[in-house]
Design a protein around this motif. Structure first.
Motif, PDB file in Angstrom:
ATOM      1  N   THR A 136       0.824  -1.209   0.000  1.00 44.77           N
ATOM      2  CA  THR A 136       0.000   0.000   0.000  1.00 44.77           C
ATOM      3  C   THR A 136       0.857   1.258   0.000  1.00 44.77           C
ATOM      4  OG1 THR A 136      -1.788  -1.186   1.124  1.00 44.77           O
ATOM      5  CG2 THR A 136      -1.802   1.222   1.272  1.00 44.77           C
ATOM      6  N   SER A 167      -6.383   4.219   2.802  1.00 47.10           N
ATOM      7  CA  SER A 167      -5.582   3.108   2.284  1.00 47.10           C
ATOM      8  C   SER A 167      -4.741   2.477   3.381  1.00 47.10           C
ATOM      9  CB  SER A 167      -4.670   3.601   1.153  1.00 47.10           C
ATOM     10  OG  SER A 167      -5.418   4.091   0.067  1.00 47.10           O
ATOM     11  N   ALA A 171      -4.978  -1.296   5.106  1.00 55.55           N
ATOM     12  CA  ALA A 171      -3.832  -2.207   5.077  1.00 55.55           C
ATOM     13  C   ALA A 171      -3.448  -2.647   6.476  1.00 55.55           C
ATOM     14  CB  ALA A 171      -2.650  -1.527   4.389  1.00 55.55           C
ATOM     15  N   ARG A 177      -4.444  -5.050   0.375  1.00 53.48           N
ATOM     16  CA  ARG A 177      -3.496  -4.352  -0.499  1.00 53.48           C
ATOM     17  C   ARG A 177      -4.274  -3.297  -1.276  1.00 53.48           C
ATOM     18  NH1 ARG A 177       1.281  -8.370  -2.188  1.00 53.48           N
ATOM     19  NH2 ARG A 177       1.261  -9.673  -0.308  1.00 53.48           N
TER      20      ARG A 177
END
Length: 277
Positions: A136, A167, A171, A177
């Motif tokens: 990520t 994001s 993760a 991902r």
């Protein structure tokens, strides 16, 4: 003097990462109108560390004349008792649940430090989560669009719409991902998806935001710039939302949502499963 209706110091305290305390605290405090001045204290595993924390609590109380709120998760009884004697309102985020399970199952709990993040439980899943975080980070903000076949989801949106924190949260918390890509000026002028996204359409998910909120965020970053102007923000958002609708890309508005809520709604709408560790 701090007034209770305006703001309140809040401490998240744990002998582990304090992520659970933060998550529960955010949900609970969202029900109240005051502003929370938050601080997080992870890995409070010794009397020395606890003493430093208690000094911070005492300073808060002396400075504001109001007891701070402490959301905690500590398994060592002596440390827990010392913390609860500090000049604060203390809330054990797991205490009542543990007691209820004990009563219902007639089994004694066996407390362990850092019990929820122990590598020893499953080394493979631990390293899977680390790999998801590394992936990520390598695909943050459009830095790389290689290896999209490995992505669980691809977040799209204008700059500063919440893609990066979402994001990283997904993760770190769920082992997913995540690729995130900010629409640049050329994308907005062309009103198109990049060709590389076409074969990964099922992974695309859009984030949008109110123009006023976007202007405020960008002003904090680049005050007085065209980039931060309300007109620019309105134009970008209208164009990108039109693109999402035309290309049937699901999307949500992040304006009033925490990163936890954004992530949960993405998972719900996309059908992705949480990978818990």
């Amino acid at each position: 003097m701090q007034t209770e209706s305006q703001s309140r110091d809040v401490f998240y305290v744990s002998d582990g990462t304090a992520i659970t305390c933060e998550t529960i605290g955010h949900v609970v405090l969202g029900q109240f109108p005051f502003r929370a001045n938050e601080q997080t204290f992870p890995f409070i595993e010794s009397n020395d560390k606890l003493s430093d924390l208690i000094r911070q609590i005492e300073l808060s109380f002396a400075r504001n004349g109001v007891r701070p709120l402490v959301f905690f998760s500590i398994v060592v009884p002596e440390l827990r008792e010392r913390l609860c004697n500090a000049p604060a309102y203390c809330y054990d985020v797991l205490g009542s649940i543990v007691q209820n399970i004990k009563d219902d199952t007639h089994m004694e709990p066996v407390p362990q430090l850092q019990r929820s993040r122990s590598v020893g439980k499953d080394t493979n899943t631990y390293f899977e989560r680390i790999a998801a975080i590394e992936y990520t980070l390598a695909h943050d903000d459009g830095v790389s669009l290689k290896g999209l076949e490995q992505a669980d989801i691809i977040l799209l949106g204008v700059s500063r719409s919440g893609k990066t924190p979402t994001s990283l949260y997904m993760a770190m918390q769920f082992g997913l991902r995540v690729v995130n890509y900010p629409f640049i000026a050329d994308d907005i002028r062309a009103l198109r998806l990049l060709p590389i996204f076409e074969m990964h359409r099922h992974k695309l998910f859009g984030l949008t935001i109110d123009a006023e909120r976007l202007t405020e965020i960008r002003e904090n970053r680049m005050a007085g710039s065209t980039y931060a102007s309300n007109q620019q923000c309105q134009t970008e958002l209208a164009t990108v939302e039109n693109l999402f609708r035309r290309e049937a890309v699901p999307y949500i508005n992040t304006s009033s949502l925490s990163v936890e809520e954004i992530s949960a709604r993405i998972l719900e709408k996309s059908g992705l499963k949480r990978r818990l560790f």
